[in-house]
Design an enzyme around this catalytic site. Structure first.
Site, PDB file in Angstrom:
ATOM      1  N   TYR A  54     -92.710  25.409 -14.305  1.00 19.10           N
ATOM      2  CA  TYR A  54     -93.951  25.964 -13.781  1.00 19.10           C
ATOM      3  C   TYR A  54     -95.064  25.762 -14.804  1.00 19.10           C
ATOM      4  CZ  TYR A  54     -90.948  28.366 -10.349  1.00 19.10           C
ATOM      5  OH  TYR A  54     -90.044  28.662  -9.360  1.00 19.10           O
ATOM      6  N   ARG A 226    -104.582  29.174  -1.544  1.00 18.44           N
ATOM      7  CA  ARG A 226    -103.779  28.061  -2.029  1.00 18.44           C
ATOM      8  C   ARG A 226    -103.655  26.972  -0.974  1.00 18.44           C
ATOM      9  NH1 ARG A 226     -98.553  31.035  -4.299  1.00 18.44           N
ATOM     10  NH2 ARG A 226     -99.432  32.786  -3.185  1.00 18.44           N
TER      11      ARG A 226
END
Length: 310
Positions: A54, A226
């Protein structure tokens, strides 16, 4: 906040857990990320999830630096290994070399001496399962990892891993992290039955279908969402799904809860699900999600939901 045992272990995790995919260290501003983590902890969330890939380790750093303000024994911390972390031929996968090196790198970024859970982020077709399990078993014996998990492995792959662990007396898989929500239900057929038989708990990601099941896309796609920035999320938002979310919103209204909490409570109806892993770009989203803990849906409500989803 309610807590559940993780699979067949004695470890107890919060029904709602906080993840950091597409958020901390990248998409979300640091201040909001820190506030979301702190809010989750204050509201009883004791389970925090991240991964080495990540934002190439940045998410681990943000999470570790924030959690450092709390007693280490008060929270459960999970990270993952498999994804590409460099350009070399051994900078990905589940070899002993990559697992060991990435465990040490994750511990350094997180600023801790151990992680509670180390997930194999995906299945590695190029590494023998025995090599992977022996490397993880060594880390468990060294006290650097407490529990072993996998993510998005098939039932057959987990069954093979369990057989190898039985044969060589290695540490067992006790947790699986699959996608699971009202629109993604593949784990109900084989994964959950296997988990129930062999003591493997499910910690499910994308329980709100990347925000679709909160109702935020019922009219349009907000510019600051998003989905507006990621084409693959935008493509997943279909008119058919939006129509179902609108119908689900009606069921939620009758119960005086949000449609997002209906979606989370629906997931938690499964005893084999230990925790629903949510993302949050703002503290208010955490505050909303944790309300789902403890909500029990009646058989009539579950039938209503099933009729909408079928």
């Amino acid at each position: 906040m309610k807590y559940r045992r993780l699979g067949g272990t004695g470890l107890k995790v919060s029904e709602i857990s906080l993840g950091s995919w597409l958020t901390y260290g990248g998409y979300v501003e640091r201040d909001n990320a820190v506030k979301a983590i702190e809010t989750a902890y204050d509201l009883g969330v004791n389970f925090f999830d991240t991964a080495n890939v990540y934002e190439k380790g940045a998410a681990e750093k943000v999470l570790g630096e924030t959690l450092r303000n709390y007693p280490r024994e008060s929270y459960v911390l999970a990270t993952k290994v498999f994804g590409e972390m460099g350009t070399g031929p051994n900078d990905r996968g589940l070899s002993r070399k990559h697992i060991t090196e990435q465990c040490h790198a994750s511990l350094k970024r997180l600023g801790v001496e151990y992680v509670d859970i180390m997930y194999c982020h995906r299945f590695d077709t190029e590494t023998p399962i025995e090599e992977t399990l022996r490397a993880l078993d060594d880390l468990v014996r060294q006290g650097k990892v407490y529990y072993v998990g996998v993510s998005e492995w098939t039932a057959a792959q987990m069954t093979e891993a369990l057989a190898v662990a039985d044969r060589y007396l290695l540490d067992h898989i006790v947790v699986n992290q699959p996608i699971y929500n009202m629109f993604e239900r593949y784990i109900e057929k084989e994964i959950i039955p296997l988990g129930e038989r062999r003591g493997i708990g499910q910690v499910v990601f994308s329980p709100l279908a990347q925000g679709l099941l909160t109702g935020k896309y019922n009219t349009d796609i907000p510019e600051d969402s998003r989905a507006a920035k990621l084409d693959r999320l935008k493509k997943a938002i279909t008119e058919e799904k939006i129509d179902k979310v609108r119908q689900l919103s009606g069921v939620a209204s009758e119960l005086n809860i949000s449609v997002g909490n209906l979606a989370l409570a629906w997931i938690l109806r499964q005893p084999n699900v230990a925790s629903a892993l949510v993302g949050a770009s703002r503290p208010e989203q955490v505050e909303e999600s944790v309300k789902a803990s403890g909500i029990e849906l009646t058989e009539d409500t579950l039938k209503q939901v099933e009729a909408i989803l079928s």
